[in-house]
Motif scaffolding. Sequence first.
Motif, PDB file in Angstrom:
ATOM      1  N   LEU A   1      21.059 -40.878   1.622  1.00 47.18           N
ATOM      2  CA  LEU A   1      20.053 -40.744   2.315  1.00 47.18           C
ATOM      3  C   LEU A   1      20.237 -40.383   3.779  1.00 47.18           C
ATOM      4  CD1 LEU A   1      18.964 -44.464   1.457  1.00 47.18           C
ATOM      5  CD2 LEU A   1      17.894 -42.432   0.702  1.00 47.18           C
TER       6      LEU A   1
ATOM      7  N   VAL B   1      19.049 -36.281   2.259  1.00 49.15           N
ATOM      8  CA  VAL B   1      18.092 -35.993   2.764  1.00 49.15           C
ATOM      9  C   VAL B   1      17.919 -36.103   3.303  1.00 49.15           C
ATOM     10  CG1 VAL B   1      17.600 -36.126   0.544  1.00 49.15           C
ATOM     11  CG2 VAL B   1      17.470 -38.362   1.240  1.00 49.15           C
TER      12      VAL B   1
ATOM     13  N   LEU C   1      16.359 -39.461   5.360  1.00 43.91           N
ATOM     14  CA  LEU C   1      15.252 -39.988   5.365  1.00 43.91           C
ATOM     15  C   LEU C   1      14.139 -40.235   6.553  1.00 43.91           C
ATOM     16  CD1 LEU C   1      13.317 -41.561   3.454  1.00 43.91           C
ATOM     17  CD2 LEU C   1      14.575 -43.306   3.333  1.00 43.91           C
TER      18      LEU C   1
ATOM     19  N   GLU D   1       7.990 -42.827   4.975  1.00 46.81           N
ATOM     20  CA  GLU D   1       8.700 -41.622   3.992  1.00 46.81           C
ATOM     21  C   GLU D   1       8.514 -42.388   2.717  1.00 46.81           C
ATOM     22  OE1 GLU D   1      10.000 -37.657   5.015  1.00 46.81           O
ATOM     23  OE2 GLU D   1      11.553 -39.032   5.121  1.00 46.81           O
TER      24      GLU D   1
ATOM     25  N   VAL E   1      10.006 -42.782  -0.918  1.00 52.80           N
ATOM     26  CA  VAL E   1      10.960 -42.670  -1.760  1.00 52.80           C
ATOM     27  C   VAL E   1      11.238 -42.914  -2.803  1.00 52.80           C
ATOM     28  CG1 VAL E   1      13.356 -43.139  -1.498  1.00 52.80           C
ATOM     29  CG2 VAL E   1      12.071 -43.343  -0.065  1.00 52.80           C
TER      30      VAL E   1
ATOM     31  N   ASP F   1       8.305 -38.100  -1.088  1.00 53.07           N
ATOM     32  CA  ASP F   1       9.125 -37.353   0.089  1.00 53.07           C
ATOM     33  C   ASP F   1      10.170 -37.106  -0.483  1.00 53.07           C
ATOM     34  OD1 ASP F   1       6.344 -36.823   2.416  1.00 53.07           O
ATOM     35  OD2 ASP F   1       6.825 -39.913   2.586  1.00 53.07           O
ATOM     36  N   VAL F   2      11.259 -38.094  -0.929  1.00 48.70           N
ATOM     37  CA  VAL F   2      12.755 -38.459  -1.074  1.00 48.70           C
ATOM     38  C   VAL F   2      12.762 -39.243  -2.347  1.00 48.70           C
ATOM     39  CG1 VAL F   2      14.123 -39.344  -0.504  1.00 48.70           C
ATOM     40  CG2 VAL F   2      13.162 -37.897   1.410  1.00 48.70           C
TER      41      VAL F   2
ATOM     42  N   GLY G   1       9.458 -32.527   0.511  1.00 50.45           N
ATOM     43  CA  GLY G   1      10.208 -33.227  -0.195  1.00 50.45           C
ATOM     44  C   GLY G   1      11.502 -33.184  -0.247  1.00 50.45           C
ATOM     45  N   ARG G   2      12.569 -33.666  -0.805  1.00 49.31           N
ATOM     46  CA  ARG G   2      13.687 -33.581  -1.042  1.00 49.31           C
ATOM     47  C   ARG G   2      14.506 -34.026  -2.183  1.00 49.31           C
ATOM     48  NH1 ARG G   2      11.671 -35.211   3.821  1.00 49.31           N
ATOM     49  NH2 ARG G   2      13.127 -36.658   4.078  1.00 49.31           N
TER      50      ARG G   2
END
Length: 316
Positions: free
Chosen positions: A139, A143, A145, A149, A151, A210-211, A231-232
């Motif tokens: 996290l 990515v 964070l 976002e 998740v 987004d994640v 996004g990741r």
Amino acid sequence: MESAQITRFGGPDVLHVNDIERPVPGPGEVLVRVGASSVNGHDVLVRSGQVRMVSGRRFPIAAGLDFAGEVAETGSGVEGYRVGDQVWGMVHPRQRHTTAGAAEYVVVPAGRIASTPAGLSPVDAASVVVGGATALIALRDSVRLVKGERVLVRGAAGGVGTAAVQLAHAMGGHVTALARARHAEALGDLGADQVLDYGDATPEQSGPFDVIVDTVGSDLSRYRRRLTDSGRMVTVALSGPVLAAIAASTVHGARRVRTFSANPGSALLHDLADQVTFGALRPVVAGVYPLADIASAHRAFERGGAIGKHVVAMSG
């Protein structure tokens, strides 16, 4: 001393607790009297022979990636630790032919341990090390964070999953947990804003996110499509098919599937301790097993259905 060892590749029955010579710390090393270790996905991959590039084919292989306990002896040149200090850490995967966490004692370089958060028992500490470190790297570092976002945590009831839910919540994310429906209340208490039943929910019915933090390793391409344009997605479940999916996803640039090796040193372990101290992360223990019954801990891990970590205690 007693040490859990893998005598051949296979199921939990290949684990045996043997009497071996207690290791002696060399220069820069610390001997830790282990209080507890936990069962991790990496342990199962090594035991089953799925990661032979790390373990090789030479037996026995020492069991247990992580540990929590107290300093029993220090080698020359070690500073900052004294006998009796409470510490936690991880052995290097390539060290496991000689010593590992599921044993009465383990020798590790001083750079692979850190002080355990105050008030945390060895059992609770062992339940946090690998899952917490993996989630924190995923996290914070992989990515990155950002507060606000959305998740998704896949496999939210496992060791990495429960840590990821807590840390994502603490970092200001809106957290959706994908797990068994019966874990909804517990995951809500850990910080999940929404819990989806993995038996009913399909990737197409959720998101966008987004994640995405994946601990499962299946349907990666379907879940990747649920990412926003920025996004990741990161996965911690490594196998041949997963690595192939990661490689194929590189054509998607920023929305590719990412992975990493969670092999923390002292700095990350100190950061992890801070997360516990500040209340962002707390232990979630599914069950505790004596060292003599480590095979049952592995069976419970593979059976699934519980929430949290299966911990092996050196006494009791």
